[in-house]
Each structure stands twice: as C-alpha cells, then as structure tokens.
Write an enzyme that holds these catalytic residues in place. Structure first.
Site, PDB file in Angstrom:
ATOM      1  N   ARG A 116      47.784  50.223 -61.468  1.00 29.10           N
ATOM      2  CA  ARG A 116      46.313  50.157 -61.433  1.00 29.10           C
ATOM      3  C   ARG A 116      45.779  48.779 -61.047  1.00 29.10           C
ATOM      4  O   ARG A 116      44.645  48.448 -61.352  1.00 29.10           O
ATOM      5  CB  ARG A 116      45.709  50.619 -62.766  1.00 29.10           C
ATOM      6  CG  ARG A 116      46.049  52.061 -63.120  1.00 29.10           C
ATOM      7  CD  ARG A 116      45.292  52.526 -64.337  1.00 29.10           C
ATOM      8  NE  ARG A 116      45.589  53.927 -64.627  1.00 29.10           N
ATOM      9  CZ  ARG A 116      46.538  54.333 -65.465  1.00 29.10           C
ATOM     10  NH1 ARG A 116      47.282  53.439 -66.095  1.00 29.10           N
ATOM     11  NH2 ARG A 116      46.716  55.617 -65.678  1.00 29.10           N
TER      12      ARG A 116
ATOM     13  N   LYS B 206      39.058  44.807 -47.715  1.00 33.00           N
ATOM     14  CA  LYS B 206      39.208  46.200 -47.291  1.00 33.00           C
ATOM     15  C   LYS B 206      40.694  46.506 -47.142  1.00 33.00           C
ATOM     16  O   LYS B 206      41.405  45.811 -46.411  1.00 33.00           O
ATOM     17  CB  LYS B 206      38.523  46.437 -45.945  1.00 33.00           C
ATOM     18  CG  LYS B 206      37.031  46.664 -46.007  1.00 33.00           C
ATOM     19  CD  LYS B 206      36.551  47.050 -44.620  1.00 33.00           C
ATOM     20  CE  LYS B 206      35.095  47.416 -44.599  1.00 33.00           C
ATOM     21  NZ  LYS B 206      34.673  47.833 -43.242  1.00 33.00           N
TER      22      LYS B 206
ATOM     23  N   GLU C 168      38.039  40.585 -31.867  1.00 28.42           N
ATOM     24  CA  GLU C 168      37.353  40.395 -33.140  1.00 28.42           C
ATOM     25  C   GLU C 168      36.667  39.029 -33.211  1.00 28.42           C
ATOM     26  O   GLU C 168      35.671  38.865 -33.907  1.00 28.42           O
ATOM     27  CB  GLU C 168      38.324  40.578 -34.304  1.00 28.42           C
ATOM     28  CG  GLU C 168      38.904  41.984 -34.439  1.00 28.42           C
ATOM     29  CD  GLU C 168      37.934  43.001 -35.051  1.00 28.42           C
ATOM     30  OE1 GLU C 168      36.742  42.686 -35.232  1.00 28.42           O
ATOM     31  OE2 GLU C 168      38.386  44.119 -35.353  1.00 28.42           O
TER      32      GLU C 168
ATOM     33  N   LYS D 136      32.279  35.857 -41.410  1.00 37.42           N
ATOM     34  CA  LYS D 136      32.662  37.010 -42.229  1.00 37.42           C
ATOM     35  C   LYS D 136      32.468  36.713 -43.712  1.00 37.42           C
ATOM     36  O   LYS D 136      32.016  37.586 -44.470  1.00 37.42           O
ATOM     37  CB  LYS D 136      34.105  37.426 -41.951  1.00 37.42           C
ATOM     38  CG  LYS D 136      34.495  38.680 -42.737  1.00 37.42           C
ATOM     39  CD  LYS D 136      35.587  39.482 -42.114  1.00 37.42           C
ATOM     40  CE  LYS D 136      35.734  40.828 -42.831  1.00 37.42           C
ATOM     41  NZ  LYS D 136      36.838  41.649 -42.272  1.00 37.42           N
TER      42      LYS D 136
ATOM     43  N   GLU E 187      30.009  47.063 -48.405  1.00 37.12           N
ATOM     44  CA  GLU E 187      29.463  47.664 -47.190  1.00 37.12           C
ATOM     45  C   GLU E 187      28.363  48.684 -47.474  1.00 37.12           C
ATOM     46  O   GLU E 187      28.336  49.778 -46.910  1.00 37.12           O
ATOM     47  CB  GLU E 187      30.594  48.313 -46.373  1.00 37.12           C
ATOM     48  CG  GLU E 187      30.259  48.439 -44.902  1.00 37.12           C
ATOM     49  CD  GLU E 187      31.441  48.878 -44.059  1.00 37.12           C
ATOM     50  OE1 GLU E 187      31.402  50.003 -43.555  1.00 37.12           O
ATOM     51  OE2 GLU E 187      32.397  48.094 -43.919  1.00 37.12           O
TER      52      GLU E 187
ATOM     53  N   ARG F  68      27.119  44.453 -44.408  1.00 37.60           N
ATOM     54  CA  ARG F  68      28.513  44.301 -43.978  1.00 37.60           C
ATOM     55  C   ARG F  68      28.877  45.254 -42.848  1.00 37.60           C
ATOM     56  O   ARG F  68      29.804  44.997 -42.079  1.00 37.60           O
ATOM     57  CB  ARG F  68      29.455  44.496 -45.169  1.00 37.60           C
ATOM     58  CG  ARG F  68      30.910  44.238 -44.801  1.00 37.60           C
ATOM     59  CD  ARG F  68      31.832  44.190 -45.989  1.00 37.60           C
ATOM     60  NE  ARG F  68      33.205  43.979 -45.565  1.00 37.60           N
ATOM     61  CZ  ARG F  68      34.234  43.804 -46.382  1.00 37.60           C
ATOM     62  NH1 ARG F  68      34.046  43.798 -47.691  1.00 37.60           N
ATOM     63  NH2 ARG F  68      35.445  43.623 -45.912  1.00 37.60           N
TER      64      ARG F  68
ATOM     65  N   ASN G 234      31.314  46.080 -38.062  1.00 38.99           N
ATOM     66  CA  ASN G 234      31.963  47.194 -37.381  1.00 38.99           C
ATOM     67  C   ASN G 234      31.428  47.412 -35.968  1.00 38.99           C
ATOM     68  O   ASN G 234      31.604  48.487 -35.399  1.00 38.99           O
ATOM     69  CB  ASN G 234      31.787  48.483 -38.201  1.00 38.99           C
ATOM     70  CG  ASN G 234      32.603  48.460 -39.474  1.00 38.99           C
ATOM     71  OD1 ASN G 234      33.804  48.238 -39.455  1.00 38.99           O
ATOM     72  ND2 ASN G 234      31.941  48.671 -40.597  1.00 38.99           N
TER      73      ASN G 234
ATOM     74  N   HIS H 255      33.398  49.430 -33.457  1.00 36.59           N
ATOM     75  CA  HIS H 255      34.476  50.119 -34.170  1.00 36.59           C
ATOM     76  C   HIS H 255      34.317  51.635 -34.181  1.00 36.59           C
ATOM     77  O   HIS H 255      35.314  52.356 -34.253  1.00 36.59           O
ATOM     78  CB  HIS H 255      34.586  49.597 -35.601  1.00 36.59           C
ATOM     79  CG  HIS H 255      35.195  48.234 -35.692  1.00 36.59           C
ATOM     80  ND1 HIS H 255      34.656  47.139 -35.056  1.00 36.59           N
ATOM     81  CD2 HIS H 255      36.299  47.772 -36.345  1.00 36.59           C
ATOM     82  CE1 HIS H 255      35.402  46.063 -35.314  1.00 36.59           C
ATOM     83  NE2 HIS H 255      36.396  46.421 -36.091  1.00 36.59           N
TER      84      HIS H 255
ATOM     85  N   HIS I 108      37.530  53.287 -33.036  1.00 32.82           N
ATOM     86  CA  HIS I 108      38.353  54.125 -33.905  1.00 32.82           C
ATOM     87  C   HIS I 108      38.579  55.500 -33.292  1.00 32.82           C
ATOM     88  O   HIS I 108      39.653  56.103 -33.470  1.00 32.82           O
ATOM     89  CB  HIS I 108      37.699  54.264 -35.283  1.00 32.82           C
ATOM     90  CG  HIS I 108      37.786  53.027 -36.123  1.00 32.82           C
ATOM     91  ND1 HIS I 108      37.093  52.879 -37.300  1.00 32.82           N
ATOM     92  CD2 HIS I 108      38.486  51.872 -35.959  1.00 32.82           C
ATOM     93  CE1 HIS I 108      37.364  51.697 -37.817  1.00 32.82           C
ATOM     94  NE2 HIS I 108      38.202  51.064 -37.019  1.00 32.82           N
TER      95      HIS I 108
ATOM     96  N   HIS J  94      44.481  47.932 -32.028  1.00 36.45           N
ATOM     97  CA  HIS J  94      43.148  48.019 -32.631  1.00 36.45           C
ATOM     98  C   HIS J  94      42.143  47.138 -31.894  1.00 36.45           C
ATOM     99  O   HIS J  94      41.032  47.569 -31.585  1.00 36.45           O
ATOM    100  CB  HIS J  94      43.220  47.619 -34.107  1.00 36.45           C
ATOM    101  CG  HIS J  94      41.891  47.560 -34.794  1.00 36.45           C
ATOM    102  ND1 HIS J  94      41.091  48.661 -34.966  1.00 36.45           N
ATOM    103  CD2 HIS J  94      41.212  46.503 -35.330  1.00 36.45           C
ATOM    104  CE1 HIS J  94      39.976  48.305 -35.588  1.00 36.45           C
ATOM    105  NE2 HIS J  94      40.031  47.003 -35.815  1.00 36.45           N
TER     106      HIS J  94
END
Length: 367
Positions: free
Chosen positions: A128, A150, A192, A234, A244, A248, A252, A255, A259, A272
C-alpha cells in the site's frame, strides 16, 4: 529571452506541502553517493531498470547506494513501451516479494518514462505504498514523465489508463546519461521540451528555436538549460494542480492525438515523443480552426517540430478510428472528447471541438 547558463548543478523544488521534493539537475549525479543522502532510511533498496540501461548505469548506481542501504537489489525489465503492462509490472512485485522487501524498502527507477511510470505504480501498490526515487536517463523522462507523480501502465484500449498519483521522494536528472541516448530518443524528448513553449513560455520557445542545432548536437550547457526550464514550468503547474483537476491538463498539449496514434499503431511502433510531436501539429491546426491562433503560428510550430527530427504527419488510421481511440482518453468526459488547445501564444486551455473540425484536422494532417 532566456540566456543559456553554466553547467553547475541546480535544484528545482516541487512544492506540494508534506509531499514536496527536489529535482536535482547536473552532471555526474548517478554514481555519486552524496546524491542519495537524506532519503528515507531503510534496510534495503531495489533498483528497477531495463535491459538497455542496466549495462550502462546499474552497477554505478548500486555501488553508490551501498553507502546508504545494507542490501541493494536490482530487477531488470524488458525495454520498450510494448512491455508497459501487467506482466512486466508483476516482475517488480516478484522481485520485491522474493527478497522479502518490507514497507520501508526504497525503489529506484533507473531508466526512461516506461521504467519510471511502472516503478512509481509498483511503489504506490506494494504494501500500500513504499518510497521511490526517479533516476530518469532519457531527455523525455527528465523534462516530463519523472516529475509530478503520474504513474501508470497501458491497457490495449488506452495509454496510461491504469495507475495512480504517487509522488517520488526525489528526482535525479544526470545530464551525462543523455550522452548515450540514441538520436531518435533525443528527438522524442525534444517534443516534450518544445511543448512547454506554446503552453506557458513563448520566450522559451524563442530560445529553443535559436538553440535547436545545439540541442540536437547535445551541447551540455544547452541541454542543461532545456531540462532546468522544462522542470521549472512543470513544477509550477504541478504545484498548483497536483491531480489534474484543471490547470495541469495543459501539460497534455498534443497528447490526445498522440495517444491515439500510439494505441492505434500498437505501443512501441512510434515513440511517445514522436506521437506527441505529431499530436502537437494536429492540436495547433485544431487551435487555428477554432480561431485561437493564426496560420503563421501553426507553421512556426510545425517547422520547429520537424526540425527536431519528429514526424509532422499522422499515420492513416482513418478518422473514425482516431475519434474512437480519443474517446478513451482520460480527458474525455461524458463521451465528449476534450482537447488541449493553444488559446493564444503562451497560453493553453481545455476545450471540446466539433467532430467536423476534428475530421478536418485529421484530413489535413494524416497520410
């Protein structure tokens, strides 16, 4: 305009209250035991890496960690986006359990974005939650994926759809690791870097344009500034919106289209950063069709992305397939696809777009 600084080590702070942590940027960090001072105390550490990075840096990292941990183990994963899945994630859990790792064990993610994302997710889940540290070795992971907490794995229906927000204890960006980066991976990382200009800092975009040949030639001072400024932007965004819920999402940019390219072609066919670079061209075209930027801005960004060695035309998946895949994007709400668009140079916003406009963009930007 930003000046290019010297090569001294720098620290950028991520301000998240009790979850705050530093990003260390400089040369010679990975093999320096002082880099790891002040991390959570534990009996053991586990270095998670892949079969490309391990021969280059794992021995030096493990040796440096011996000064702080009685037991230092490693697990070597297969390299590539195609392995960012449950099967590979379980290799990390297998290693932790076979070594009887306890809840104080510290994980060290040594590699690019795939290793960082999977190690972070494993750390969030194991017992956990155990501490972890990011040791990004690619430009893309240093300027983006290692920062902000993330963590995720991919699903055949969508990229990064299974994961958690889980912050590292520290991010260590050793600029020396960029020397061994293949040219294609360097270009992917530049996508990026470029992203931060149109969404947040047009002066940085000016600097990237002026220094693009030096970036591609890996001039150390220029790379150092690119990593530092990207992390500063960032850090500012993540500090205001960790999970997000709003701001935030601007990170993206490109993206949603990108994606879809990755999922549509099969993970790993395009890197990517390659998909994001092409996705930024598409998102810029969409911004223009929404009346937010002019054609000159779209041409400028497209020229820069192409100059970085990135694709500017998307694969011919078909508009229906693109729209189906983008419907699985994490930013979609109630079946409505939302896009990060440029709301004027240096500003980004999240907006829905009519299907007809999206289809126009795809017709203009895909082979």
């Amino acid at each position: 305009m930003h000046a290019t600084p010297d090569l001294t080590r720098h620290t950028v702070q991520i301000d998240l209250g009790e979850r705050s942590y530093p990003i260390l940027i400089g040369a010679g960090l990975l093999g320096d035991s002082a880099t790891y001072a002040g991390l959570p105390t534990a009996h053991s550490a586990m270095v998670v890496t892949n079969d490309t990075v391990a021969p280059l840096y794992a021995d030096a990292v493990c040796a440096a960690l011996q000064a702080h941990y009685r037991q230092v183990d490693r697990v070597v994963l297969p390299d590539g986006e195609a392995h960012k899945d449950w099967t590979t994630l379980n290799q990390i859990f297998d290693a932790l359990l076979s070594k009887a790792s306890d809840r104080k064990t510290v994980l060290f993610a040594l590699g690019g974005g795939v290793v960082g994302d999977m190690t972070g997710f494993a750390a969030a889940c194991y017992m956990r939650g155990v501490p972890f540290v990011q040791l990004p070795t690619t430009l893309l992971s240093q300027v983006d994926s290692s920062v902000g907490g993330k963590t995720a794995i991919n699903h055949p229906l969508g990229k990064n759809m299974i994961g958690a927000f889980y912050q590292p204890q520290r991010v260590i960006c050793d600029l020396d690791s960029l020397r061994t980066l293949p040219p294609r991976e360097l270009s992917a990382g530049l996508a990026e870097v470029i992203k931060y200009g149109p969404i947040a800092d047009m002066a940085f975009l000016d600097w990237i344009e002026a220094n693009l040949p030096a970036l591609r030639a890996r001039e150390p001072a220029v790379l150092a500034h690119a990593v530092r400024r990207s992390c500063e932007i960032k850090a500012h965004v993540v500090g205001q919106d960790e999970r997000e819920s709003g701001l935030r999402a601007i990170l993206n940019f490109g993206h949603t289209f990108g994606h879809a390219i990755e999922a549509g072609l099969g993970y790993g066919a395009w890197l990517h950063g390659e998909a994001v670079g092409c996705g930024m061209v598409m998102a810029a075209h969409l911004s223009q069709r929404l009346g937010l930027v002019d054609e000159a801005f779209v041409r400028r960004l497209t020229r820069l992305i192409e100059g970085a060695g990135l694709p500017i035309r998307g694969p011919a998946l078909g508009a229906d397939r693109y729209i189906e895949l983008m419907g699985h994007d994490k930013k979609a709400e109630g079946g409505e696809i939302r896009f990060v668009v440029i709301d004027g140079p240096g500003r980004a916003a999240m907006r829905p777009a009519p299907d007809a406009l999206v289809r126009e963009v795809l017709a203009a930007c895909c082979d």
